[in-house]
Structure formats: structure tokens, C-alpha cells
Design a protein around this motif. Structure first.
Motif, PDB file in Angstrom:
ATOM      1  N   ASN A 289      36.978  38.745  35.810  1.00  0.00           N
ATOM      2  CA  ASN A 289      37.964  38.406  36.853  1.00  0.00           C
ATOM      3  C   ASN A 289      37.253  38.241  38.194  1.00  0.00           C
ATOM      4  OD1 ASN A 289      40.683  38.695  35.458  1.00  0.00           O
ATOM      5  ND2 ASN A 289      39.684  40.628  34.931  1.00  0.00           N
ATOM      6  N   GLU A 290      36.308  39.162  38.461  1.00  0.00           N
ATOM      7  CA  GLU A 290      35.559  39.099  39.723  1.00  0.00           C
ATOM      8  C   GLU A 290      34.681  37.849  39.773  1.00  0.00           C
ATOM      9  OE1 GLU A 290      36.111  41.194  42.154  1.00  0.00           O
ATOM     10  OE2 GLU A 290      37.543  42.243  40.868  1.00  0.00           O
ATOM     11  N   LEU A 291      34.061  37.525  38.632  1.00  0.00           N
ATOM     12  CA  LEU A 291      33.205  36.337  38.602  1.00  0.00           C
ATOM     13  C   LEU A 291      34.053  35.088  38.853  1.00  0.00           C
ATOM     14  CD1 LEU A 291      30.260  35.314  38.095  1.00  0.00           C
ATOM     15  CD2 LEU A 291      30.969  34.834  35.743  1.00  0.00           C
ATOM     16  N   ALA A 292      35.239  35.056  38.220  1.00  0.00           N
ATOM     17  CA  ALA A 292      36.115  33.888  38.388  1.00  0.00           C
ATOM     18  C   ALA A 292      36.507  33.719  39.855  1.00  0.00           C
ATOM     19  CB  ALA A 292      37.359  34.042  37.514  1.00  0.00           C
ATOM     20  N   ILE A 293      36.885  34.832  40.494  1.00  0.00           N
ATOM     21  CA  ILE A 293      37.301  34.751  41.906  1.00  0.00           C
ATOM     22  C   ILE A 293      36.153  34.224  42.760  1.00  0.00           C
ATOM     23  CG2 ILE A 293      37.957  36.171  43.913  1.00  0.00           C
ATOM     24  CD1 ILE A 293      39.497  37.959  41.779  1.00  0.00           C
TER      25      ILE A 293
ATOM     26  N   ARG B  76      26.427  29.754  38.658  1.00  0.00           N
ATOM     27  CA  ARG B  76      27.397  28.683  38.963  1.00  0.00           C
ATOM     28  C   ARG B  76      27.367  27.524  37.962  1.00  0.00           C
ATOM     29  NH1 ARG B  76      25.177  30.749  43.190  1.00  0.00           N
ATOM     30  NH2 ARG B  76      26.503  31.931  44.591  1.00  0.00           N
ATOM     31  N   SER B  77      26.747  27.718  36.824  1.00  0.00           N
ATOM     32  CA  SER B  77      26.788  26.670  35.783  1.00  0.00           C
ATOM     33  C   SER B  77      28.069  26.842  34.964  1.00  0.00           C
ATOM     34  CB  SER B  77      25.575  26.797  34.864  1.00  0.00           C
ATOM     35  OG  SER B  77      25.667  28.010  34.125  1.00  0.00           O
TER      36      SER B  77
ATOM     37  N   THR C   3      39.211  34.692  31.154  1.00  0.00           N
ATOM     38  CA  THR C   3      39.648  35.785  30.274  1.00  0.00           C
ATOM     39  C   THR C   3      40.492  35.294  29.093  1.00  0.00           C
ATOM     40  OG1 THR C   3      41.554  36.180  31.701  1.00  0.00           O
ATOM     41  CG2 THR C   3      39.592  37.522  32.111  1.00  0.00           C
ATOM     42  N   VAL C   4      41.254  34.206  29.297  1.00  0.00           N
ATOM     43  CA  VAL C   4      42.104  33.680  28.212  1.00  0.00           C
ATOM     44  C   VAL C   4      41.495  32.403  27.630  1.00  0.00           C
ATOM     45  CG1 VAL C   4      44.424  32.884  27.589  1.00  0.00           C
ATOM     46  CG2 VAL C   4      44.144  34.666  29.339  1.00  0.00           C
ATOM     47  N   GLY C   5      41.202  31.431  28.502  1.00  0.00           N
ATOM     48  CA  GLY C   5      40.699  30.139  28.028  1.00  0.00           C
ATOM     49  C   GLY C   5      39.353  30.255  27.326  1.00  0.00           C
TER      50      GLY C   5
ATOM     51  N   VAL D 160      37.642  30.035  40.547  1.00  0.00           N
ATOM     52  CA  VAL D 160      38.264  29.612  39.279  1.00  0.00           C
ATOM     53  C   VAL D 160      39.422  30.558  39.000  1.00  0.00           C
ATOM     54  CG1 VAL D 160      37.868  29.530  36.770  1.00  0.00           C
ATOM     55  CG2 VAL D 160      36.112  28.679  38.321  1.00  0.00           C
ATOM     56  N   ASP D 161      40.506  30.051  38.385  1.00  0.00           N
ATOM     57  CA  ASP D 161      41.601  30.930  37.972  1.00  0.00           C
ATOM     58  C   ASP D 161      41.074  31.914  36.928  1.00  0.00           C
ATOM     59  OD1 ASP D 161      45.049  30.412  37.151  1.00  0.00           O
ATOM     60  OD2 ASP D 161      43.757  32.045  36.469  1.00  0.00           O
TER      61      ASP D 161
END
Ligand code: COA
Length: 390
Positions: free
Chosen positions: A20-24, A146-147, A34-36, A28-29
Motif C-alpha cells: 500500500n505504501e509503495l503504491a502511494i 519505479r519500473s 494488492t488486488v490486481g 498508483v491506486d
């Protein structure tokens, strides 16, 4: 002769990043990661953990004195080797106190390496029934900061002791494999991070699965209903599910539900570790065995291995009575519970740290790493390992 997996060990570094932290931080949502993609936490290897120490730590928890004496073949599958010439298998040999009268080497074919090792081990035991073989998959997956593959990185190793009369999983006789020269994922010798054609690799993973599944059915005359579970190579946990879904119509709803439920359990460890390339399939098997209560002895487990480049293989095994006694369920629960979360910034710093490549000396902070076996430093281009227990 019955041949298969007698013991299984696992190790992953003590640091992780929350997806979640990496996505933020990547704007990215979080649902995408976590789901996709299906990843919750990503193991991060500090400099004190490399593919050698990860492999040695995974093996350390399963070997007793008889194993140390009887192992006469050590095979390490990896695609993150630390040396073009010297194998990880020779590095870990003294760290594990193994009998010098052994063969030791490293195998490379992307994420397929440990499966190649497992099948070689089976052949070796067939010729030398009293020997034991140590097969390890160990990797640190690096796609780059960031890849698009960043979310599918990870670090860890799974060690397996292969013997006759195995107490975890007896390997069945049939095989189905397929090789094609494709460029879906590769890492040239000059590159620190992998190159990947992500969508193409997804397609090929499924296409190879469908081929070897059909071949295996033809060779074995087994139907999908006869499998308790199918474990998949998991570059990320959604991947295997996509492949599984392509064959579910071959059976009725009750079997579909069982296969899907067992798939969910088989990804428990993987979604909290990330991709560990060669070891991912075996981490998924371990996850199923250690987290699913009530799997009956005699149950058939299908195994799909895929290594980009590419080789795919399907094989199966039969669960042995009291297989639970061979597992380290509490130890692995403790390993997960004692991990430390680090921030995305800390992960980025660790990701960019490198050992000196000019022959100069580096001493690493091994006291900050709780692992038994650590990389303590490097001097004159020689890596220095320490087994804190020796
Ligand atoms: N909530 C839930 N799901 C979301 C979402 C959200 N907010 N946003 C996107 N998704 C879903 C997408 O619909 C997609 O699902 P699908 O694959 O079921 O269609 C999934 O998340 C991934 O999105 P996508 O846009 O395809 O991701 P990407 O272009 O960033 O790349 C990979 C994904 C896997 C290709 C990339 O991470 C990669 O290259 N990984 C390394 C290679 C690899 O692992 N290959 C596997 C075979 S070896």
C-alpha cells in the motif's frame, strides 16, 4: 522406488515494504498492487543477505548430521548468482558442514532452475538410492525502482532434501515439459536489473501452462478432479490464478471450489514475500502445506513450473502420511511475525547499495541482521560469510 521431497526449509530477509505504501509513493491506486497484482508485502534484502546466505539459511533449518553425511549432490537453482564462475552450491557447502564427497553446482534457466534441480535429483536418487540431494532455489528479484515490475520483486530461498521414501511429497512418474526460445524476461550479464516484456510474459506463462497441462493429461490419464490442489510458479499471486482459471471448466463446481480454495491458501506466503523466482513454486507448495489444515495423506498436488526464456513443466506428487511432522510451521510463523517494516525511502536506499567492485574492503553491519548466516563483507573481491552458530 518412491522418490521425492523429504524436508523443506525456507528463509527470507527480516525487512519488508508494505505494498500500500509503495503504491502511494508511486502514485498508483493501492488496489492495483494488492488486488490486481495480488501482493501485500515485499521482502527486501539488506546487503548482509545475498542469494548465498539466503540459500544457506533455508537449508540450515532442515539438515541434521545424517543429512550432512549422506548428501552427495548439491544443486542450486538461481538467476541472481553472485559469480559468473563459482557456484552458490560451493559457497554454501562449508557453511552447512556438508560431506566434501559431493557434487555441487548451480543451474540457470530463469525461474525454472530449481525444478530442473529437483528432476535431476530424482534421477540421481534412482541411480544411488542411499544418497540424499540438497536442492535449493534462491533469488533476489530486481526489476528496478519505479519500473512496472517493481511491485513483483522479492527475496528468499526454499531448500528441499530429496531422498527415497520421502516423508513430504512423493513425486509421480509422469512429466510434461516444453521449451521455446522467446524474449519475455531476461537479464544480460551487464545488467543489475531484469528486462521484461510484462504482457508477453503473462501470455507465455499461460500458453506454456496450457501446453504442458494437455501433455500431462495425455501421459498420465489423470483428470483435474483427481487433484487436491495445483501449485503454480508465482511471479505475483494473480498470475497462477489466471492460469488455473483456464482449466477449471474441466471439472464440476465442488472440485472447482476446492481447487480455488487451495489456490488461495497456496499464495499466503508468496503475497507476503514477493517473487523469489526459482523458489516461488516451492514457496507456494510450502504455503499450502503449512497453512491448509486437513490435507489428506495420499492427496495429489499438481506443480506448474515456468522459467522465462522459456521452459515450462508440469508434474505432480502425492502427499505422504504425517507430512506435517516434517514441516517448521511455528518457525515460519515466527519468521513472518518478527519481520520489520521499512519505509519506501529506506527500501530505495537499500536497493541502491552495492558492494565495492574495485577490490576494496567492506565490513557490513551483521549485528543488525538476525539471520544465522550472513554476508559479513568483501575483501580483494572475496565475499566473506559468517555462520553465527559455528
Ligand atoms: N484495483 C484493482 N485492480 C486493478 C486496479 C485497481 N485500482 N488497477 C489495475 N488493476 C488490475 C488490472 O486490471 C490488471 O488486472 P488483470 O491482469 O486481471 O487484467 C492488474 O491490476 C495489473 O494491471 P496492469 O495495468 O496490467 O499492470 P502493469 O501494466 O503495471 O503490469 C505486470 C503488470 C505483471 C505485467 C508487471 O508488473 C510486470 O511486468 N511484472 C514482471 C513480469 C512478470 O511477473 N511476469 C509474469 C510471468 S513470468
Amino acid at each position: 522406488m518412491n522418490i521425492g521431497i523429504d524436508k523443506m526449509g525456507f528463509y527470507s530477509p527480516h525487512l519488508y515494504v508494505d505494498m500500500n505504501e509503495l503504491a502511494i509513493s508511486r502514485d498508483v491506486d493501492p488496489g492495483k498492487f494488492t488486488v490486481g497484482i495480488g501482493q501485500e508485502k515485499m521482502a527486501v534484502a539488506p546487503l548482509t543477505q545475498d542469494p548465498v546466505s539466503l540459500a544457506a539459511n533455508a537449508a540450515l533449518e532442515i539438515l541434521d548430521e545424517t543429512d550432512q553425511e549422506k548428501i552427495d549432490l548439491v544443486i542450486v537453482g538461481t538467476e541472481s548468482g553472485v559469480d559468473h564462475s563459482k557456484s552458490i552450491a560451493t559457497y554454501i557447502h562449508p557453511l552447512l558442514g556438508l560431506n566434501p564427497q559431493a557434487r555441487a553446482f548451480e543451474i540457470k534457466q530463469a525461474c525454472y532452475g530449481a525444478t530442473a534441480g529437483l528432476q535431476m535429483a530424482k534421477g540421481h536418487i534412482a541411480l544411488h538410492p542411499d544418497s540424499k540431494v540438497l536442492v535449493i532455489g534462491t533469488d533476489i528479484a530486481r526489476y528496478g525502482l519505479r519500473s512496472s515490475g517493481e511491485v513483483t520483486q522479492g527475496a528468499g530461498a526454499v531448500a528441499m532434501l530429496i531422498s527415497r521414501e520421502p516423508r513430504v511429497l512423493r513425486l509421480e512418474e509422469h512429466h510434461a515439459y516444453h521449451t521455446e526460445d522467446i524474449m519475455d524476461f531476461w537479464r544480460p550479464t551487464y545488467a543489475e536489473n531484469a528486462f521484461v516484456d510484462g504482457k508477453f510474459s503473462n501470455e507465455q506463462y499461460i500458453s506454456f501452462f496450457n501446453r504442458v497441462w494437455e501433455q500431462y493429461k495425455a501421459a498420465s490419464h489423470l483428470k483435474l478432479a483427481e487433484y487436491e490442489a495445483i501449485c503454480f510458479h508465482m511471479p505475483y499471486t494473480k498470475m497462477g490464478l489466471k492460469a488455473l482459471r483456464t482449466i477449471l471448466e474441466e471439472t464440476d463446481e465442488a472440485n472447482r471450489d476446492r481447487l480455488l480454495a487451495n489456490y488461495e491458501v497456496s499464495k499466503t506466503f508468496n503475497k507476503n514475500i514477493g517473487n523469489i523466482y526459482t523458489a516461488s513454486l516451492y514457496l507456494s507448495l510450502l504455503s499450502l502445506l503449512e497453512n491448509q489444515e486437513g490435507l489428506p495423506a495420499g492427496a495429489r498436488i499438481g506443480m506448474y513450473s515456468y522459467g522465462s526464456g522459456a521452459v515450462g513443466e508440469f508434474f505432480s506428487g502425492i502427499l505422504q502420511p504425517d507430512y506435517q511432522k516434517q514441516l517448521h510451521i511455528q518457525r515460519h510463523a515466527d519468521l513472518f511475525a518478527s519481520r520489520k517494516e521499512i519505509s519506501v525511502t529506506e527500501y530505495e536506499e537499500i536497493f541502491q547499495q552495492m558492494l565495492p567492485a574495485d577490490g576494496s574492503k567492506a565490513d557490513l553491519a551483521i549485528n543488525e541482521d538476525p539471520a544465522d548466516i550472513v554476508l559479513a563483507g568483501i575483501e580483494h573481491h572475496v565475499r566473506q560469510y559468517v555462520n553465527k552458530k559455528q
